[in-house]
Design an enzyme around this catalytic site. Structure first.
Site: not given
Ligand SMILES: *[C@@H]1O[C@H](CO)[C@@H](O)[C@H](O)[C@H]1NC(C)=O
Ligand SMILES: *[C@@H]1O[C@H](CO)[C@@H](O)[C@H](O)[C@H]1NC(C)=O
Ligand SMILES: *[C@@H]1O[C@H](CO)[C@@H](O)[C@H](O)[C@H]1NC(C)=O
Ligand SMILES: *[C@@H]1O[C@H](CO)[C@@H](O)[C@H](O)[C@H]1NC(C)=O
Length: 569
Positions: A195, A139
């Site tokens: 982000d 991830w």
């Protein structure tokens, strides 16, 4: 219900028709959005079977895409909205659910995960399984906005409880949860992060802005409850964050560049979301914190909105000064790159927030930076300050209200008859796509609707902040690194002979990052060509342990940056 208005047409009918359509959409969609949020919270939520108590699922969708996880960001933003409803008295039935959320997050903080343990960076982990175990797949991690958003949500609740007299619970139970997150922010904000869209690993405006907010709110909160030992450290880091926040502004093209990396235009809903989630009525139209009505945030909004006018079919034939469907960023290719409800609603919310401030202060200001934004509505408007008694003020504020309503009506137009909101709506025909029942879509409707109604929630200390003491560009960037094996709960700090290192104060020493544990690090801007003495110290359960003598010493270079690697002695 699917309203029979078509976005462009609603406009032609004028402000009156538009606002009554907005009123009827909000009246029908509010309860659906609220129910949509509640359905996605365990253990009782009707669409979140398997989620533990207080755990917020992102969406019930289990494939294409699989969103049946809990994200710290989505959960915290959602509960911030519910906590505001609770503390403002709008919905007093939410207390138990909020307590369950806080307990679930306290549990998740302690779950060791691929980003680390609670004391070695694990707080930056973006998502977990809904049974409160770590998600161990590949991830984009860490995502350092999560702890900041969670601290903000929990502090909003804790402030209310404390002021209602429930002080012991706040100090004994909530403060340790909040302090973990705030210390993480203070120690790690200057490390790179993925982000909020989980794609770009660099520095990110949204993350920096919400981190800054969390520490400012943390200072006020810690003072309120008498935990003053953290205040100086948070002040130092909040000052540095505020300085860093300014660096995202692109003065040539008048918008906020969303990420320092990523190789895109940087036009991104990231920046609009940052503005609405750091709104503070007391700060007026301050541009230092990119308040919704600040000239920088309004100019940025126009640049962001305009970047979607020609790339979505559903925006064809809409005039260049009217609302359009907007998405995350124009280069987006996820699910082919579509508008997102939460992004379009964020535009409406920023404009509604701006109207709240202008109304409160009885004037609005047009500057050279915001001129292009205001000239969309009146090409003859000039820079100046317009008192609420002037016709220019009336013209501009009603045009901005219509513009804001236009974004709400775009969302209304592409909301299916049952009111359910997915993540995205198709750029070619407006039909729903990607994850169904996205919790954040519903939460974004609740906050946009509250702003439309003129509601704003507690201040976080954004008023009257100054960047005048930001380090000049003549300072040099020094990264201090030292290896140290800490006990659970023990943190490393640095202090030294200059004010940037807190003048030998153990109380105010700067907390270091354990992102690369067992190496602890911090990057500080220090005066150039200066001999500086310093020491590392640890704090553990209130006990301070210093390095032995002699002091460490560094002579900073004349310019540039340097890394100083030390071993603890
Ligand atoms: C928790 O959920 C994960 C993912 O669904 C599953 O693999 C795991 O077995 C569950 N663990 C427990 C203790 O229920
Ligand atoms: C304080 O609030 C917590 C959380 O809702 C609750 O469990 C506790 O009973 C409250 N204590 C008092 C003294 O009201
Ligand atoms: C750390 O802060 C410095 C000074 O503001 C800044 O130049 C640098 O880009 C920051 N790095 C990260 C990763 O935040
Ligand atoms: C900010 O400063 C102005 C001008 O000094 C003052 O009127 C205002 O009350 C201050 N606001 C806050 C929230 O401190």
């Amino acid at each position: 219900m699917r309203l029979t208005v078509v976005s462009g047409l609603a406009y032609a009918c004028g402000a009156l028709a538009a606002s009554s359509s907005v009123g009827s959409y909000i009246a029908s969609e509010s309860p659906v959005a609220k129910a949509g949020v509640l359905a996605n919270i365990g253990a009782g939520g009707s669409k979140s079977s398997g989620a533990y108590s207080g755990v917020v699922i992102a969406s019930p969708s289990t494939s294409n895409p699989d969103y049946l996880y809990t994200w710290t960001r989505d959960s915290s933003l959602t509960f911030k909205a519910l906590i505001d409803q609770y503390t403002s008295g709008e919905d007093t039935s939410l207390r138990t659910l909020i307590d369950e959320f806080v307990s679930a997050e306290a549990t998740l903080q302690q779950v060791t995960n691929p980003s680390g343990s609670v004391s070695t960076g694990g707080l930056g982990e973006p998502k977990f399984n809904i049974n409160e175990t770590a998600f161990t797949g590949a991830w984009g991690r860490p995502q350092r906005d999560g702890p900041a958003l969670r601290a903000t949500a929990v502090m909003s609740y804790a402030t209310y409880l404390y002021n209602s007299g429930n002080t012991t619970y706040v100090t004994d139970t909530l403060w340790p949860i909040i302090e973990l997150d705030l210390n993480y922010v203070a120690g790690n904000w200057n490390q790179s992060t993925f982000d909020l869209w989980e794609e770009v690993d660099s520095s990110s405006f949204f993350t920096t802005a919400v981190q800054h907010r969390s520490l400012r709110q943390g200072i006020i909160f810690a003072n309120l409850i008498g935990q003053t030992s953290v205040v100086s450290n948070y002040e130092t880091q909040a000052e540095a964050l505020l300085c860093f926040l300014q660096s995202y502004w692109n003065p040539t093209d008048n918008y906020v560049t969303a990420n320092t990396g990523g190789g895109r235009s940087g036009k991104d809903a990231n920046t609009v979301l940052a503005s609405i989630h750091t709104f503070d009525l007391d700060a007026g139209c301050d541009a230092t914190t990119f308040q919704p009505c600040s000239d920088k945030a309004l100019s940025n909004l126009k640049v962001y909105v305009d970047s979607f006018r020609s790339i979505y079919t559903i925006n064809d034939d809409i005039s260049s000064d009217a609302a359009v469907a907007t998405g995350r960023y124009p280069e987006d290719t996820y699910y082919n790159g579509n508008p997102w409800y939460l992004c379009t609603l964020a535009v409406a919310e920023q404009l509604y927030d701006a109207l709240i401030v202008w109304d409160a202060q009885d004037y609005l200001e047009v500057t050279s930076t915001s001129l292009a934004f205001f000239q969309q509505f009146d090409s003859s408007v000039a820079a100046g300050t317009y008192d609420s008694s002037t016709s220019t003020y009336s013209t501009l504020t009603s045009a901005v209200k219509s513009f804001a309503d236009g974004f709400t009506l775009i969302v209304a137009n592409y909301t299916p008859s049952d009111g359910e909101l997915s993540e995205q709506y198709s750029k070619s025909d407006g039909s729903q796509t990607s994850a169904v029942d996205l919790t954040w879509s519903y939460a974004s409707a609740l906050t946009a609707f509250a702003a439309e109604a003129g509601t704003s929630y507690g201040s976080w200390g954004a008023a009257n902040l100054s960047t005048s003491s930001c380090p000049s560009t003549s300072g040099v960037s020094v990264t201090f690194e030292v290896e140290y094996d800490t006990e659970y709960g023990e943190n490393l700090y640095i202090t030294g002979s200059v004010s940037e290192l807190e003048d030998w104060s153990a109380d105010d020493a700067l907390i270091m990052s354990s992102a690369n544990y067992p190496t602890w690090s911090i990057t500080v801007t220090l005066p150039a060509s200066t001999a500086i003495q310093y020491k590392y110290l640890t704090k553990y359960n209130g006990d301070v342990t210093w390095e032995d003598d002699p002091n460490n010493e560094i002579t900073t270079p004349a310019s540039g940056s340097v890394t100083q690697s030390d071993s603890w002695h």
